[in-house]
Write a protein that holds these residues in place. Structure first.
Motif, PDB file in Angstrom:
ATOM      1  N   LEU A 183       1.193  -9.179   4.511  1.00 56.16           N
ATOM      2  CA  LEU A 183       1.512  -8.047   5.334  1.00 56.16           C
ATOM      3  C   LEU A 183       1.398  -6.857   4.799  1.00 56.16           C
ATOM      4  O   LEU A 183       1.359  -5.891   5.397  1.00 56.16           O
ATOM      5  CB  LEU A 183       2.972  -8.476   5.824  1.00 56.16           C
ATOM      6  CG  LEU A 183       3.128  -9.451   7.135  1.00 56.16           C
ATOM      7  CD1 LEU A 183       4.470  -9.924   7.233  1.00 56.16           C
ATOM      8  CD2 LEU A 183       2.642  -8.954   8.300  1.00 56.16           C
ATOM      9  N   ASN A 184       1.494  -6.929   3.368  1.00 64.27           N
ATOM     10  CA  ASN A 184       1.409  -5.576   2.669  1.00 64.27           C
ATOM     11  C   ASN A 184       0.016  -5.658   1.667  1.00 64.27           C
ATOM     12  O   ASN A 184       0.230  -4.686   0.738  1.00 64.27           O
ATOM     13  CB  ASN A 184       2.510  -5.446   1.661  1.00 64.27           C
ATOM     14  CG  ASN A 184       3.927  -5.233   2.605  1.00 64.27           C
ATOM     15  OD1 ASN A 184       3.891  -4.995   3.728  1.00 64.27           O
ATOM     16  ND2 ASN A 184       5.247  -5.625   2.206  1.00 64.27           N
ATOM     17  N   LEU A 227      -2.741  -2.279   4.652  1.00 64.28           N
ATOM     18  CA  LEU A 227      -2.195  -0.840   4.529  1.00 64.28           C
ATOM     19  C   LEU A 227      -3.347   0.127   4.882  1.00 64.28           C
ATOM     20  O   LEU A 227      -3.152   1.255   5.561  1.00 64.28           O
ATOM     21  CB  LEU A 227      -1.764  -0.690   3.253  1.00 64.28           C
ATOM     22  CG  LEU A 227      -0.524  -1.675   2.622  1.00 64.28           C
ATOM     23  CD1 LEU A 227      -0.078  -1.225   1.308  1.00 64.28           C
ATOM     24  CD2 LEU A 227       0.603  -1.767   3.618  1.00 64.28           C
ATOM     25  N   LYS A 228      -4.693  -0.231   4.447  1.00 67.50           N
ATOM     26  CA  LYS A 228      -5.688   0.598   4.688  1.00 67.50           C
ATOM     27  C   LYS A 228      -6.065   0.828   6.269  1.00 67.50           C
ATOM     28  O   LYS A 228      -6.377   1.737   6.763  1.00 67.50           O
ATOM     29  CB  LYS A 228      -7.031   0.215   3.973  1.00 67.50           C
ATOM     30  CG  LYS A 228      -7.017   0.744   2.456  1.00 67.50           C
ATOM     31  CD  LYS A 228      -7.887  -0.029   1.773  1.00 67.50           C
ATOM     32  CE  LYS A 228      -9.370   0.977   1.480  1.00 67.50           C
ATOM     33  NZ  LYS A 228     -10.217  -0.014   0.646  1.00 67.50           N
ATOM     34  N   TYR A 229      -5.882  -0.474   6.663  1.00 74.47           N
ATOM     35  CA  TYR A 229      -6.301  -0.424   8.356  1.00 74.47           C
ATOM     36  C   TYR A 229      -5.252   0.422   9.136  1.00 74.47           C
ATOM     37  O   TYR A 229      -5.415   1.027  10.112  1.00 74.47           O
ATOM     38  CB  TYR A 229      -6.112  -1.806   8.554  1.00 74.47           C
ATOM     39  CG  TYR A 229      -6.630  -2.040  10.333  1.00 74.47           C
ATOM     40  CD1 TYR A 229      -7.779  -2.072  10.637  1.00 74.47           C
ATOM     41  CD2 TYR A 229      -5.546  -2.489  11.119  1.00 74.47           C
ATOM     42  CE1 TYR A 229      -7.926  -1.907  12.189  1.00 74.47           C
ATOM     43  CE2 TYR A 229      -5.541  -2.877  12.420  1.00 74.47           C
ATOM     44  CZ  TYR A 229      -7.024  -2.768  12.863  1.00 74.47           C
ATOM     45  OH  TYR A 229      -7.168  -2.737  14.285  1.00 74.47           O
ATOM     46  N   LEU A 230      -3.900   0.093   8.624  1.00 70.17           N
ATOM     47  CA  LEU A 230      -2.513   0.941   9.447  1.00 70.17           C
ATOM     48  C   LEU A 230      -2.918   2.505   9.099  1.00 70.17           C
ATOM     49  O   LEU A 230      -2.941   3.117  10.119  1.00 70.17           O
ATOM     50  CB  LEU A 230      -1.433   0.543   8.390  1.00 70.17           C
ATOM     51  CG  LEU A 230      -0.737  -0.736   8.995  1.00 70.17           C
ATOM     52  CD1 LEU A 230       0.402  -0.922   8.154  1.00 70.17           C
ATOM     53  CD2 LEU A 230      -0.435  -0.563  10.290  1.00 70.17           C
ATOM     54  N   ASP A 272       4.419   3.161   4.385  1.00 65.27           N
ATOM     55  CA  ASP A 272       5.371   2.773   3.412  1.00 65.27           C
ATOM     56  C   ASP A 272       6.531   2.200   3.906  1.00 65.27           C
ATOM     57  O   ASP A 272       7.252   1.280   3.396  1.00 65.27           O
ATOM     58  CB  ASP A 272       5.908   4.292   2.643  1.00 65.27           C
ATOM     59  CG  ASP A 272       4.729   4.653   1.615  1.00 65.27           C
ATOM     60  OD1 ASP A 272       3.656   3.873   1.363  1.00 65.27           O
ATOM     61  OD2 ASP A 272       4.830   5.937   1.000  1.00 65.27           O
ATOM     62  N   THR A 273       7.016   2.665   5.255  1.00 65.51           N
ATOM     63  CA  THR A 273       8.244   2.016   5.671  1.00 65.51           C
ATOM     64  C   THR A 273       8.008   0.675   6.216  1.00 65.51           C
ATOM     65  O   THR A 273       8.508  -0.459   6.114  1.00 65.51           O
ATOM     66  CB  THR A 273       8.629   2.837   7.068  1.00 65.51           C
ATOM     67  OG1 THR A 273       8.736   4.261   6.786  1.00 65.51           O
ATOM     68  CG2 THR A 273       9.636   2.319   7.896  1.00 65.51           C
ATOM     69  N   TRP A 274       6.552   0.548   6.823  1.00 64.81           N
ATOM     70  CA  TRP A 274       6.024  -1.113   6.983  1.00 64.81           C
ATOM     71  C   TRP A 274       6.064  -1.882   5.882  1.00 64.81           C
ATOM     72  O   TRP A 274       6.684  -2.782   6.053  1.00 64.81           O
ATOM     73  CB  TRP A 274       4.602  -0.643   7.606  1.00 64.81           C
ATOM     74  CG  TRP A 274       3.846  -1.990   7.477  1.00 64.81           C
ATOM     75  CD1 TRP A 274       3.184  -2.729   6.461  1.00 64.81           C
ATOM     76  CD2 TRP A 274       3.460  -2.687   8.630  1.00 64.81           C
ATOM     77  NE1 TRP A 274       2.600  -3.848   6.811  1.00 64.81           N
ATOM     78  CE2 TRP A 274       2.615  -3.929   8.250  1.00 64.81           C
ATOM     79  CE3 TRP A 274       3.404  -2.731  10.010  1.00 64.81           C
ATOM     80  CZ2 TRP A 274       2.097  -4.854   9.047  1.00 64.81           C
ATOM     81  CZ3 TRP A 274       3.274  -3.617  10.902  1.00 64.81           C
ATOM     82  CH2 TRP A 274       2.375  -4.647  10.252  1.00 64.81           C
ATOM     83  N   TYR A 275       5.687  -1.361   4.682  1.00 69.38           N
ATOM     84  CA  TYR A 275       5.710  -2.289   3.391  1.00 69.38           C
ATOM     85  C   TYR A 275       7.156  -2.474   3.115  1.00 69.38           C
ATOM     86  O   TYR A 275       7.304  -3.598   2.866  1.00 69.38           O
ATOM     87  CB  TYR A 275       5.228  -0.996   2.264  1.00 69.38           C
ATOM     88  CG  TYR A 275       4.934  -2.096   1.140  1.00 69.38           C
ATOM     89  CD1 TYR A 275       3.469  -2.303   0.809  1.00 69.38           C
ATOM     90  CD2 TYR A 275       5.880  -2.512   0.096  1.00 69.38           C
ATOM     91  CE1 TYR A 275       3.295  -2.866  -0.248  1.00 69.38           C
ATOM     92  CE2 TYR A 275       5.482  -3.216  -0.876  1.00 69.38           C
ATOM     93  CZ  TYR A 275       4.371  -3.393  -1.230  1.00 69.38           C
ATOM     94  OH  TYR A 275       3.834  -4.021  -2.371  1.00 69.38           O
ATOM     95  N   ARG A 276       7.943  -1.474   3.115  1.00 69.18           N
ATOM     96  CA  ARG A 276       9.260  -1.652   2.664  1.00 69.18           C
ATOM     97  C   ARG A 276      10.172  -2.872   3.737  1.00 69.18           C
ATOM     98  O   ARG A 276      10.755  -3.775   3.230  1.00 69.18           O
ATOM     99  CB  ARG A 276      10.291  -0.457   2.591  1.00 69.18           C
ATOM    100  CG  ARG A 276       9.786   0.535   1.402  1.00 69.18           C
ATOM    101  CD  ARG A 276      10.843   1.521   1.309  1.00 69.18           C
ATOM    102  NE  ARG A 276      10.560   2.518   2.231  1.00 69.18           N
ATOM    103  CZ  ARG A 276       9.843   3.610   1.940  1.00 69.18           C
ATOM    104  NH1 ARG A 276       9.430   3.862   0.647  1.00 69.18           N
ATOM    105  NH2 ARG A 276       9.721   4.605   2.676  1.00 69.18           N
TER     106      ARG A 276
END
Ligand SMILES: N[C@@H](CCC(=O)N[C@@H](CS)C(=O)NCC(=O)O)C(=O)O
Length: 213
Positions: A108-109, A114-117, A129-133
């Protein structure tokens, strides 16, 4: 040398394989693939690994992809020290914890996600970053329960296993992205113990030839 690891200093999947190689005392040449510059998408690298991912290990005449498959291959071909318990139930428990990181948190990370997001979906860095965390903290919850039940120095006993090998890079990433790891004190303690091992330290991103300081 007949062993080459295609790797990137900040790649956590590569970091897993680097830990396994170091724990087993296996020498290798590092071939950096600069993910930040998109080297994983080059035709040359995709001829090796059509998925365009690191790690990729050349071992003699064989090319191997997928970090957990590589680590189990190394464990089977170089059994000492073992990275999985001797009993089937123990192996299942260790693999389940490793997969909880490698299949349920890490993808997911991944960089391309992340590039797509950020790119295609035009999300600001703060949202990315919030998604990642979020996914790290959600994934670490059940692992903390495993760590609470641990009876040895590490997740499953007093020698590092495949599960610990997955934990260390994921914890390194969690710190880098400032996830709230204080919520997971047992995992933090186990990670700290693992990071006292010379093999684990040698595999750390900062110790790699392509590290950007
Ligand atoms: N499931 C694969 C994942 C490999 C992976 O995602 N590698 C990342 C670095 S940690 C990568 O090469 N990403 C390139 C990209 O996202 O473009 C494994 O465990 O080896």
């Amino acid at each position: 040398m007949d062993r080459t690891l295609y790797t990137y200093w900040r790649s956590s999947a590569s970091y897993r394989v680097r830990i396994a190689l170091a724990l087993k005392g296996l020498a290798y040449d590092s071939q950096p693939i600069n993910l930040a510059q998109g080297a994983q998408t080059s035709i040359g690298f995709k001829l090796l690994n059509p998925q365009g991912f690191v790690p990729f290990l050349i071992d003699g005449a064989a090319g191997l992809n997928q970090s957990l498959a590589i680590i189990e291959y190394l464990d089977e071909t170089h059994p000492e020290p073992p990275l999985l318990p001797a009993d089937p139930l123990g192996r299942a428990r260790v693999r389940a914890a490793a997969l909880a990181i490698a299949c349920d948190i890490h993808p997911l990370n991944n960089l391309r996600v992340l590039k797509y997001l950020k790119g295609d979906l035009q999300q600001p860095q703060e949202v990315v970053d919030t998604w990642y965390r979020h996914w790290v903290e959600e994934g670490f919850g059940p692992l903390e329960e495993i760590a609470e039940g641990a009876t040895g120095a590490y997740l499953f006993g007093d020698t590092p296993t495949l599960a610990d090998i997955c934990l260390v890079p994921q914890m390194w990433n969690a710190r880098r992205l400032q996830a709230d790891i204080a919520r997971f004190p047992k995992l933090v303690a186990i990670d700290a113990r693992l990071n006292t091992l010379p093999a684990v330290r040698a595999a750390a991103p900062e110790a790699q030839p392509d590290a950007v300081r």
